[in-house]
Design a protein around this motif. Structure first.
Motif, PDB file in Angstrom:
ATOM      1  N   ALA A  68       0.559  -1.178   0.078  1.00  0.00           N
ATOM      2  CA  ALA A  68      -0.133   0.023  -0.050  1.00  0.00           C
ATOM      3  C   ALA A  68       0.996   1.243  -0.235  1.00  0.00           C
ATOM      4  O   ALA A  68       0.735   2.418  -0.692  1.00  0.00           O
ATOM      5  CB  ALA A  68      -0.948   0.037   0.945  1.00  0.00           C
ATOM      6  N   ASN A  69       2.118   1.243   0.687  1.00  0.00           N
ATOM      7  CA  ASN A  69       2.851   2.391   0.692  1.00  0.00           C
ATOM      8  C   ASN A  69       3.343   2.736  -0.702  1.00  0.00           C
ATOM      9  O   ASN A  69       3.483   3.814  -1.109  1.00  0.00           O
ATOM     10  CB  ASN A  69       4.172   2.066   1.443  1.00  0.00           C
ATOM     11  N   ASP A  70       3.632   1.797  -1.448  1.00  0.00           N
ATOM     12  CA  ASP A  70       4.277   2.138  -2.908  1.00  0.00           C
ATOM     13  C   ASP A  70       3.089   2.650  -3.768  1.00  0.00           C
ATOM     14  O   ASP A  70       3.533   3.515  -4.849  1.00  0.00           O
ATOM     15  CB  ASP A  70       4.654   0.806  -3.649  1.00  0.00           C
ATOM     16  N   ILE A  71       1.887   2.099  -3.533  1.00  0.00           N
ATOM     17  CA  ILE A  71       1.128   2.838  -4.173  1.00  0.00           C
ATOM     18  C   ILE A  71       0.671   4.305  -3.789  1.00  0.00           C
ATOM     19  O   ILE A  71       0.223   5.358  -4.664  1.00  0.00           O
ATOM     20  CB  ILE A  71      -0.488   2.180  -4.027  1.00  0.00           C
ATOM     21  N   ALA A  72       0.470   4.758  -2.582  1.00  0.00           N
ATOM     22  CA  ALA A  72       0.408   5.878  -2.040  1.00  0.00           C
ATOM     23  C   ALA A  72       1.343   6.915  -2.291  1.00  0.00           C
ATOM     24  O   ALA A  72       0.963   8.124  -2.564  1.00  0.00           O
ATOM     25  CB  ALA A  72       0.279   5.685  -0.493  1.00  0.00           C
ATOM     26  N   VAL A  73       2.594   6.411  -2.464  1.00  0.00           N
ATOM     27  CA  VAL A  73       3.720   7.312  -2.863  1.00  0.00           C
ATOM     28  C   VAL A  73       3.507   7.892  -4.289  1.00  0.00           C
ATOM     29  O   VAL A  73       4.139   8.742  -4.829  1.00  0.00           O
ATOM     30  CB  VAL A  73       4.988   7.176  -2.661  1.00  0.00           C
ATOM     31  N   MET A  74       2.766   7.039  -5.055  1.00  0.00           N
ATOM     32  CA  MET A  74       2.420   7.649  -6.608  1.00  0.00           C
ATOM     33  C   MET A  74       1.491   8.455  -6.717  1.00  0.00           C
ATOM     34  O   MET A  74       1.021   9.016  -7.368  1.00  0.00           O
ATOM     35  CB  MET A  74       2.144   6.416  -7.318  1.00  0.00           C
ATOM     36  N   GLY A  75       1.000   9.091  -5.571  1.00  0.00           N
ATOM     37  CA  GLY A  75      -0.110   9.902  -5.471  1.00  0.00           C
ATOM     38  C   GLY A  75      -1.641   9.044  -5.551  1.00  0.00           C
ATOM     39  O   GLY A  75      -2.349   9.776  -5.632  1.00  0.00           O
ATOM     40  N   ALA A  76      -1.639   7.799  -5.422  1.00  0.00           N
ATOM     41  CA  ALA A  76      -2.877   7.095  -5.827  1.00  0.00           C
ATOM     42  C   ALA A  76      -3.331   6.583  -4.523  1.00  0.00           C
ATOM     43  O   ALA A  76      -2.919   6.564  -3.359  1.00  0.00           O
ATOM     44  CB  ALA A  76      -2.418   5.913  -6.683  1.00  0.00           C
ATOM     45  N   VAL A  77      -4.555   5.825  -4.699  1.00  0.00           N
ATOM     46  CA  VAL A  77      -5.202   5.419  -3.385  1.00  0.00           C
ATOM     47  C   VAL A  77      -5.307   3.927  -3.618  1.00  0.00           C
ATOM     48  O   VAL A  77      -5.667   3.388  -4.882  1.00  0.00           O
ATOM     49  CB  VAL A  77      -6.895   5.777  -3.595  1.00  0.00           C
ATOM     50  N   PRO A  78      -4.708   3.126  -2.748  1.00  0.00           N
ATOM     51  CA  PRO A  78      -4.833   1.763  -2.703  1.00  0.00           C
ATOM     52  C   PRO A  78      -6.069   1.231  -2.830  1.00  0.00           C
ATOM     53  O   PRO A  78      -6.952   1.359  -2.008  1.00  0.00           O
ATOM     54  CB  PRO A  78      -3.910   1.277  -1.607  1.00  0.00           C
ATOM     55  N   LYS A  79      -6.415   0.144  -3.719  1.00  0.00           N
ATOM     56  CA  LYS A  79      -8.003  -0.491  -3.779  1.00  0.00           C
ATOM     57  C   LYS A  79      -7.938  -1.877  -3.539  1.00  0.00           C
ATOM     58  O   LYS A  79      -8.777  -2.482  -3.030  1.00  0.00           O
ATOM     59  CB  LYS A  79      -8.407   0.135  -4.934  1.00  0.00           C
ATOM     60  N   TRP A  80      -7.081  -2.449  -4.572  1.00  0.00           N
ATOM     61  CA  TRP A  80      -7.030  -4.045  -4.407  1.00  0.00           C
ATOM     62  C   TRP A  80      -5.881  -4.772  -4.256  1.00  0.00           C
ATOM     63  O   TRP A  80      -4.750  -4.285  -4.647  1.00  0.00           O
ATOM     64  CB  TRP A  80      -7.795  -4.603  -5.807  1.00  0.00           C
ATOM     65  N   MET A  81      -5.821  -6.082  -3.771  1.00  0.00           N
ATOM     66  CA  MET A  81      -4.684  -6.743  -3.328  1.00  0.00           C
ATOM     67  C   MET A  81      -4.923  -8.375  -3.715  1.00  0.00           C
ATOM     68  O   MET A  81      -5.881  -8.743  -3.361  1.00  0.00           O
ATOM     69  CB  MET A  81      -4.340  -6.480  -2.144  1.00  0.00           C
ATOM     70  N   MET A  82      -3.660  -8.490  -4.257  1.00  0.00           N
ATOM     71  CA  MET A  82      -3.510 -10.163  -4.297  1.00  0.00           C
ATOM     72  C   MET A  82      -2.459 -10.586  -3.515  1.00  0.00           C
ATOM     73  O   MET A  82      -1.426  -9.850  -3.310  1.00  0.00           O
ATOM     74  CB  MET A  82      -3.512 -10.585  -5.826  1.00  0.00           C
ATOM     75  N   ALA A  83      -2.320 -11.712  -3.166  1.00  0.00           N
ATOM     76  CA  ALA A  83      -1.144 -12.339  -2.550  1.00  0.00           C
ATOM     77  C   ALA A  83      -0.768 -13.902  -2.962  1.00  0.00           C
ATOM     78  O   ALA A  83      -1.635 -14.670  -2.929  1.00  0.00           O
ATOM     79  CB  ALA A  83      -1.401 -12.310  -0.855  1.00  0.00           C
ATOM     80  N   THR A  84       0.464 -14.099  -3.062  1.00  0.00           N
ATOM     81  CA  THR A  84       1.047 -15.434  -3.112  1.00  0.00           C
ATOM     82  C   THR A  84       1.481 -15.795  -1.844  1.00  0.00           C
ATOM     83  O   THR A  84       2.726 -14.917  -1.559  1.00  0.00           O
ATOM     84  CB  THR A  84       2.134 -15.685  -4.193  1.00  0.00           C
ATOM     85  N   ILE A  85       0.952 -16.660  -1.162  1.00  0.00           N
ATOM     86  CA  ILE A  85       1.438 -17.095   0.058  1.00  0.00           C
ATOM     87  C   ILE A  85       2.296 -18.413   0.085  1.00  0.00           C
ATOM     88  O   ILE A  85       1.638 -19.523  -0.284  1.00  0.00           O
ATOM     89  CB  ILE A  85       0.252 -17.241   0.969  1.00  0.00           C
ATOM     90  N   LEU A  86       3.500 -18.582   0.354  1.00  0.00           N
ATOM     91  CA  LEU A  86       4.296 -19.668   0.334  1.00  0.00           C
ATOM     92  C   LEU A  86       4.347 -20.256   1.766  1.00  0.00           C
ATOM     93  O   LEU A  86       5.112 -19.318   2.406  1.00  0.00           O
ATOM     94  CB  LEU A  86       5.491 -19.685  -0.344  1.00  0.00           C
ATOM     95  N   LEU A  87       4.270 -21.248   2.027  1.00  0.00           N
ATOM     96  CA  LEU A  87       4.358 -21.933   3.475  1.00  0.00           C
ATOM     97  C   LEU A  87       5.301 -22.978   3.678  1.00  0.00           C
ATOM     98  O   LEU A  87       5.186 -24.207   2.713  1.00  0.00           O
ATOM     99  CB  LEU A  87       3.098 -22.229   4.011  1.00  0.00           C
ATOM    100  N   PRO A  88       6.141 -23.181   4.581  1.00  0.00           N
ATOM    101  CA  PRO A  88       6.901 -24.442   4.867  1.00  0.00           C
ATOM    102  C   PRO A  88       6.105 -25.688   5.055  1.00  0.00           C
ATOM    103  O   PRO A  88       4.929 -25.762   5.636  1.00  0.00           O
ATOM    104  CB  PRO A  88       7.760 -24.001   6.206  1.00  0.00           C
ATOM    105  N   GLU A  89       6.741 -26.886   4.677  1.00  0.00           N
ATOM    106  CA  GLU A  89       5.967 -28.113   4.938  1.00  0.00           C
ATOM    107  C   GLU A  89       5.927 -28.141   6.517  1.00  0.00           C
ATOM    108  O   GLU A  89       6.662 -27.806   7.309  1.00  0.00           O
ATOM    109  CB  GLU A  89       6.817 -29.236   4.542  1.00  0.00           C
ATOM    110  N   GLY A  90       4.593 -28.831   7.095  1.00  0.00           N
ATOM    111  CA  GLY A  90       4.507 -28.745   8.399  1.00  0.00           C
ATOM    112  C   GLY A  90       3.705 -27.711   9.028  1.00  0.00           C
ATOM    113  O   GLY A  90       3.295 -27.581  10.104  1.00  0.00           O
ATOM    114  N   SER A  91       3.512 -26.816   8.046  1.00  0.00           N
ATOM    115  CA  SER A  91       2.536 -25.513   8.699  1.00  0.00           C
ATOM    116  C   SER A  91       1.151 -25.975   9.045  1.00  0.00           C
ATOM    117  O   SER A  91       0.569 -26.788   8.178  1.00  0.00           O
ATOM    118  CB  SER A  91       2.426 -24.353   7.611  1.00  0.00           C
ATOM    119  N   SER A  92       0.675 -25.457  10.160  1.00  0.00           N
ATOM    120  CA  SER A  92      -0.695 -26.007  10.491  1.00  0.00           C
ATOM    121  C   SER A  92      -1.729 -25.167   9.851  1.00  0.00           C
ATOM    122  O   SER A  92      -1.623 -23.988   9.657  1.00  0.00           O
ATOM    123  CB  SER A  92      -0.630 -25.784  11.951  1.00  0.00           C
ATOM    124  N   GLU A  93      -3.012 -25.687  10.237  1.00  0.00           N
ATOM    125  CA  GLU A  93      -4.085 -25.204   9.588  1.00  0.00           C
ATOM    126  C   GLU A  93      -4.114 -23.889  10.223  1.00  0.00           C
ATOM    127  O   GLU A  93      -4.659 -22.750   9.902  1.00  0.00           O
ATOM    128  CB  GLU A  93      -5.436 -25.629   9.714  1.00  0.00           C
TER     129      GLU A  93
END
Length: 334
Positions: A68-93
């Motif tokens: 969001a910081n990088d969107i804001a410093v362009m003078g813009a309003v942050p609106k939508w986000m996507m995320a790629t989440i990579l987790l180690p083996e053994g991570s719990s629910e």
């Protein structure tokens, strides 16, 4: 290569060979710029991607803030986000659900919609990693680029440097800080920096834009305030004179850097906004930030390129230090 961001000059070289076949790309890959601009008619779509690779505690929350910081410093309003989440083996629910809840909660707090992404358990991964994509919008003519700084502009910095760096050290290396002679209260103080003064500059950018004519803004992250200033100078094709005594440090930052032999100028600096403004608007912007509870100071000015990038302290002027990698990367690799 060592862990950390690519060296700025090398990044400029490899990005310089990239081209776009879409005329709607108003701003593509460029060293020192925080996000891309895509022409959508009367507005620009602003697009950014940024990973979280050092922090693990509150990693979902972190991912929202830095993108969001990088969107804001362009003078813009942050609106939508996507995320790629990579987790180690053994991570719990429970751990997986916590990361998702952090992402969703942080998005809701700033009016951003979490619109999708990807989540997986990744082979041979030692710790969680999130790569975020943030989209925002800005009316044409109101966008701000790092390259927009002008000779004679004042450089304003908000809050204090190395806020994020100290919060990461407190969360990920608390035992090392105690071994170095600091107390548990010192460690806890570093953790609190994450929320107060905090690593978001979304409000800082919005207030600055409202108060005066901002020619350029930049979000100094990995590479510290020194790296952020160099990126701003490179993008704008200018030099600068910086007053080190005007660069604010928290007492916690001083203690951490002294204990671990780190230079705060090169320690990851999310939480500080760099803004360039005409000297006529300097006082108005600084005053508006202070009235909203955000500390701000003039730390220097933009000068002709031939001047170089200089920093002064106690009557001595020298080149702004260069760091081969962020001080936190050096610390964790040692």
């Amino acid at each position: 290569m060592q862990a950390g961001k690519l060296p700025l000059e090398y990044l400029e070289t490899i990005l310089g060979g990239l081209t776009s076949n879409d005329p709607r790309v108003a701003l593509g890959p460029a060293a020192g710029e925080d996000a891309a601009l895509i022409d959508m008619g009367d507005k620009y779509l602003v697009a950014k991607t940024d990973p979280i690779t050092f922090a693990t505690d509150r990693i979902g929350w972190y991912a929202v803030q830095v993108n969001a910081n990088d969107i804001a410093v362009m003078g813009a309003v942050p609106k939508w986000m996507m995320a790629t989440i990579l987790l180690p083996e053994g991570s719990s629910e429970k751990e997986i659900e916590s990361v998702i809840a952090q992402l969703n909660g942080a998005c809701n707090d700033i009016g951003v919609s979490l619109i999708g992404g990807h989540t997986e358990i990744t082979y041979d991964l030692p710790r969680p990693i999130i790569s975020g994509v943030m989209l925002g919008e800005v009316e044409k003519g109101k966008e701000v680029r790092s390259s927009g700084a002008r000779e004679g502009d004042s450089i304003i910095m908000t809050k204090a440097i190395a806020i994020e760096g100290c919060s990461i050290l407190a969360s990920e290396a608390g035992s090392k800080l105690i071994e170095a002679g600091l107390s548990q209260e010192d460690v806890d103080a570093g953790k609190r920096l994450l929320d107060n003064p905090g690593i978001s500059v979304v409000r800082d950018a919005r207030i600055s834009m409202t108060a005066g004519k901002i020619t350029a803004m930049h979000d100094p992250t990995e590479g510290g305030i020194a790296g952020g200033l160099r990126e701003l100078a490179m993008a704008s094709g200018l030099g600068m004179q910086i007053d080190q005594n005007s660069i604010a440090l928290t007492n916690t930052t001083r203690r951490y850097c002294d204990a671990l032999s780190l230079n705060p100028l090169g320690l990851i600096a999310s939480g500080s906004l760099l803004a360039c403004v005409s000297p006529e608007d300097e006082e108005a912007v600084i005053g508006a930030l202070w009235r909203e509870g955000i500390a701000a100071w003039k730390i220097g000015e933009m000068l002709r390129k031939s001047f170089g990038i200089k920093i002064s302290s106690s009557g001595r002027t020298q080149d702004l230090p260069r760091f081969a990698r962020d001080e936190i990367a050096r610390f964790f690799s040692s």
